[in-house]
Design a protein around this motif. Structure first.
Motif, PDB file in Angstrom:
ATOM      1  N   ALA A   1     -11.280  17.288  15.368  1.00  0.00           N
ATOM      2  CA  ALA A   1     -12.336  18.118  15.950  1.00  0.00           C
ATOM      3  C   ALA A   1     -13.477  18.320  14.963  1.00  0.00           C
ATOM      4  CB  ALA A   1     -11.758  19.466  16.386  1.00  0.00           C
ATOM      5  N   GLU A   2     -13.137  18.577  13.697  1.00  0.00           N
ATOM      6  CA  GLU A   2     -14.171  18.783  12.668  1.00  0.00           C
ATOM      7  C   GLU A   2     -14.957  17.504  12.420  1.00  0.00           C
ATOM      8  OE1 GLU A   2     -15.240  21.576  11.182  1.00  0.00           O
ATOM      9  OE2 GLU A   2     -13.927  22.556  12.643  1.00  0.00           O
ATOM     10  N   PHE A   3     -14.271  16.367  12.432  1.00  0.00           N
ATOM     11  CA  PHE A   3     -14.950  15.083  12.241  1.00  0.00           C
ATOM     12  C   PHE A   3     -15.978  14.854  13.347  1.00  0.00           C
ATOM     13  CE2 PHE A   3     -15.424  10.522  12.886  1.00  0.00           C
ATOM     14  CZ  PHE A   3     -15.618  10.046  11.609  1.00  0.00           C
ATOM     15  N   LEU A   4     -15.604  15.139  14.571  1.00  0.00           N
ATOM     16  CA  LEU A   4     -16.532  14.949  15.691  1.00  0.00           C
ATOM     17  C   LEU A   4     -17.704  15.924  15.608  1.00  0.00           C
ATOM     18  CD1 LEU A   4     -14.005  14.386  18.626  1.00  0.00           C
ATOM     19  CD2 LEU A   4     -15.360  12.656  17.424  1.00  0.00           C
ATOM     20  N   LYS A   5     -17.437  17.156  15.159  1.00  0.00           N
ATOM     21  CA  LYS A   5     -18.522  18.130  14.994  1.00  0.00           C
ATOM     22  C   LYS A   5     -19.525  17.671  13.943  1.00  0.00           C
ATOM     23  CE  LYS A   5     -15.882  22.285  16.228  1.00  0.00           C
ATOM     24  NZ  LYS A   5     -15.259  23.533  15.709  1.00  0.00           N
ATOM     25  N   GLU A   6     -18.996  17.087  12.853  1.00  0.00           N
ATOM     26  CA  GLU A   6     -19.856  16.677  11.738  1.00  0.00           C
ATOM     27  C   GLU A   6     -20.652  15.420  12.040  1.00  0.00           C
ATOM     28  OE1 GLU A   6     -17.171  16.276   8.495  1.00  0.00           O
ATOM     29  OE2 GLU A   6     -16.711  18.437   8.387  1.00  0.00           O
TER      30      GLU A   6
END
Length: 231
Positions: free
Chosen positions: A21-26
């Motif tokens: 999820a964090e990778f996609l946000k970044e």
């Protein structure tokens, strides 16, 4: 605008899928939604568990996203994968990602290997370094039998919808998964009739595929699947 709904697994919480999820946000400007299913999270409260409530919670999140965003992708991990597949069958979603999805229940052979490793680390005095043990030790005794029955009901219920999924789908599975047999990926591929299907195996990954040694490769693969143009 694009939104992405990420659904965690049984007895888990958003932390199970957090690196992805964090990778996609970044790396995107998408809205990423990672709800906590009823009774789940860092502290479990599954005494009044209901598979219908778990599905309904995810369904409500999807409806909200579809109201405000032009495209919606759904990612599901473990039990969350079966919920995601159900949502893809019932609603038109643009892309679907299934991670270590519990189409089949348990991989008893790998569980045996994992237990042996935990025992070995206990003997060596390095149990605190065993990721599998540290993840699941807090759940021991916190999951009532009724909740396990509700989990099995959910799998049986959502299986009926697999052949109605038409969204492009990426199926990812770890070969060392001690909870879900790796053959589940082949089962999902066979049951799902989408025109565009990809199945990927990760040799070093266990059940917690988003937290494992292959997580960086997995993150990139999911990202590229979601951003590529669909023919």
């Amino acid at each position: 605008m694009i939104a992405c709904l990420v659904i965690h697994g049984y007895t888990g919480g958003p932390y199970e899928v957090d690196p992805l999820a964090e990778f996609l946000k970044e790396n995107t400007d998408w809205h990423i939604e990672v709800p906590t299913l009823p009774g789940h999270g860092e502290e479990l409260h599954l005494e009044n568990a209901s598979y219908k409530n778990w599905i309904k919670a995810a369904e409500n999140e999807l409806k909200k996203l579809q109201r405000y965003y032009e495209e919606v992708y759904v990612i599901g991990f473990s039990m969350g994968g079966m919920i995601a597949a159900y949502l893809a069958a019932k609603y038109k979603i643009d892309k679907l990602v299934l991670l270590a999805t519990s189409g089949k229940y348990l991989n008893f052979k790998q569980i045996g290997f994992d237990i042996a490793e935990v025992i070995g680390d206990g003997i060596k005095g390095t149990l605190g370094e065993n990721k599998l043990y540290t993840h699941y030790k807090n759940k021991l005794g916190a999951v009532p039998l009724k909740a396990n029955i509700e989990f099995m009901k959910l799998v049986r219920f959502t299986r009926r919808y697999l052949d109605k999924v038409e969204s492009p789908v990426l199926i990812a599975q770890g070969h060392q998964d001690g909870m879900v047999p790796y053959k589940s990926a082949y089962y999902l591929e066979k049951e799902i009739h989408s025109k565009k299907k990809e199945v990927v195996f990760f040799d070093r990954s266990r059940h917690l595929i988003c937290l494992g040694d292959d997580k960086d490769t997995l993150n990139g693969m999911v990202y590229h699947f979601l951003v590529e143009e669909t023919e």
